[in-house]
Design an enzyme around this catalytic site. Structure first.
Site, mmCIF file in Angstrom:
data_model
loop_
_atom_site.group_PDB
_atom_site.id
_atom_site.type_symbol
_atom_site.label_atom_id
_atom_site.label_comp_id
_atom_site.label_asym_id
_atom_site.label_seq_id
_atom_site.Cartn_x
_atom_site.Cartn_y
_atom_site.Cartn_z
ATOM 1 N N TYR A 199 88.591 -46.565 29.227
ATOM 2 C CA TYR A 199 89.556 -45.469 28.991
ATOM 3 C C TYR A 199 90.395 -45.094 28.193
ATOM 4 O O TYR A 199 91.936 -45.606 28.550
ATOM 5 C CB TYR A 199 89.516 -44.342 29.912
ATOM 6 C CG TYR A 199 87.978 -44.112 30.556
ATOM 7 C CD1 TYR A 199 86.606 -44.489 29.989
ATOM 8 C CD2 TYR A 199 87.933 -44.001 32.873
ATOM 9 C CE1 TYR A 199 85.569 -44.113 30.966
ATOM 10 C CE2 TYR A 199 87.162 -43.764 32.528
ATOM 11 C CZ TYR A 199 85.601 -44.218 32.427
ATOM 12 O OH TYR A 199 84.503 -44.018 32.827
ATOM 13 N N PHE A 209 77.977 -37.911 34.638
ATOM 14 C CA PHE A 209 77.095 -37.034 33.548
ATOM 15 C C PHE A 209 76.769 -36.366 34.856
ATOM 16 O O PHE A 209 75.365 -35.750 34.344
ATOM 17 C CB PHE A 209 76.386 -37.464 32.064
ATOM 18 C CG PHE A 209 76.932 -38.187 31.632
ATOM 19 C CD1 PHE A 209 78.466 -38.152 31.342
ATOM 20 C CD2 PHE A 209 76.582 -38.838 30.765
ATOM 21 C CE1 PHE A 209 79.025 -38.918 29.860
ATOM 22 C CE2 PHE A 209 77.322 -40.101 29.847
ATOM 23 C CZ PHE A 209 78.596 -39.606 30.068
ATOM 24 N N LEU A 246 74.214 -29.463 30.479
ATOM 25 C CA LEU A 246 73.115 -28.650 31.289
ATOM 26 C C LEU A 246 72.752 -27.523 30.811
ATOM 27 O O LEU A 246 73.885 -27.000 30.795
ATOM 28 C CB LEU A 246 72.782 -29.216 32.203
ATOM 29 C CG LEU A 246 73.158 -29.961 33.124
ATOM 30 C CD1 LEU A 246 73.302 -29.786 34.818
ATOM 31 C CD2 LEU A 246 72.422 -31.001 33.112
#
Length: 290
Positions: A67, A216, A224
């Protein structure tokens, strides 16, 4: 930092001696720059998010040296070192970043060992609480053998550089293969209200006392979107994101959440989802989304 002063709802999950996680955790991926690459836009806010997460009682932080790369682990160290006694940092290996920000899967055993040592260095640790082996491809889960890469991590576990092992983006068969090599305490797979292809694996993890951490949990790069979710959230006076997180916590007793954010306001909203109890009729409605 000192020991945690707050408490976070959702309870805790004990996976092994010395390994207890708050089920509401924090995923540090979004502390890097755009596309999880480079430094954050606001480093001071990134530091503040981590400190507030711990102050509010979270003892489970998910991260990786890829990351940034490196950026996020260095921010974690700056914000929280020396670490609270009950804080557990879960990291993952199996990829490296290109100079252009590309994600390159790297699972050569010797390179994996180097990745572990780099995580140790950048976090300022002598041993990593949990290391997940990232498998699969950019298209999802694949069925390749994990014997060599997982075996390399198992060797580091015997050496004391890793305390516990997990797997990410794996099939049921790959989990079984990993367990034949070393104990597995966590599984990280794509799973949320709209992506429930791993329902059977969620049940298996619950039966075997393995933490299932959905990555996720709110859809990731494709958030979503559902009228059902919006309607349920309106009836419960909550945000759709809070409802989606609460559904996951109620879905299985061994699901642990690692939603990410780079803002304290969003962190507080995520943590509040652990207080939200979904009635059975609302859960039934939400289950229609899949």
């Amino acid at each position: 930092m000192t020991d945690v002063t707050g408490t976070v709802s959702g309870g805790t999950l004990t996976l092994a001696d010395g390994l207890t996680l708050t089920r509401m955790g924090y995923g540090a991926m979004q502390l890097a720059g755009p596309n999880v690459f480079g430094p954050p836009k606001d480093r001071n806010e990134a530091l503040a998010v981590l400190r507030e997460a711990v102050e509010r009682g979270i003892t489970h932080i998910d991260t990786s040296d890829f990351y940034g790369p490196v950026v996020v682990n260095e921010i974690i160290k700056e914000a929280l070192y020396p670490y609270p006694a009950d804080l557990r940092i879960v990291t993952k290996v199996g990829a490296r970043r290109g100079d252009d920000g590309s994600w390159n899967l790297v699972r050569d055993p010797e390179d994996l060992k180097a990745q572990v040592r780099e995580n140790l260095q950048h976090l300022g640790l002598d041993a990593l609480d949990v290391v997940n082996l990232r498998l699969g491809t950019v298209d999802g889960i694949s069925e390749e053998s994990l014997s060599e890469p997982f075996g390399a991590l198992a060797e580091l576990r015997k050496e004391g550089l890793i305390r516990h092992l997990g797997v990410s983006s794996v099939s049921d068969a790959q989990l079984t293969e990993a367990q034949a090599i070393a104990p597995v305490v966590t599984v990280q797979n794509l799973y949320n209200l709209a992506n429930r292809q791993d329902d059977a694996l969620v049940e298996r993890c619950a039966a075997e006392g393995i933490a299932f951490a959905p990555f996720f949990p709110l859809g990731g790069f494709s958030p979503l979107q559902s009228q059902i979710l919006t309607d349920v959230a309106g009836r419960l006076d909550a945000s759709p994101q809070q409802v989606a997180l609460a559904w996951l916590l109620q879905r299985s007793s061994t699901i642990v959440l690692i939603p990410g954010t780079s803002s304290r306001a969003h962190l507080r909203e995520n943590i509040a989802a652990a207080d939200l109890v979904l009635p059975d009729e609302e859960i039934a409605e939400l289950n229609k989304i899949a």
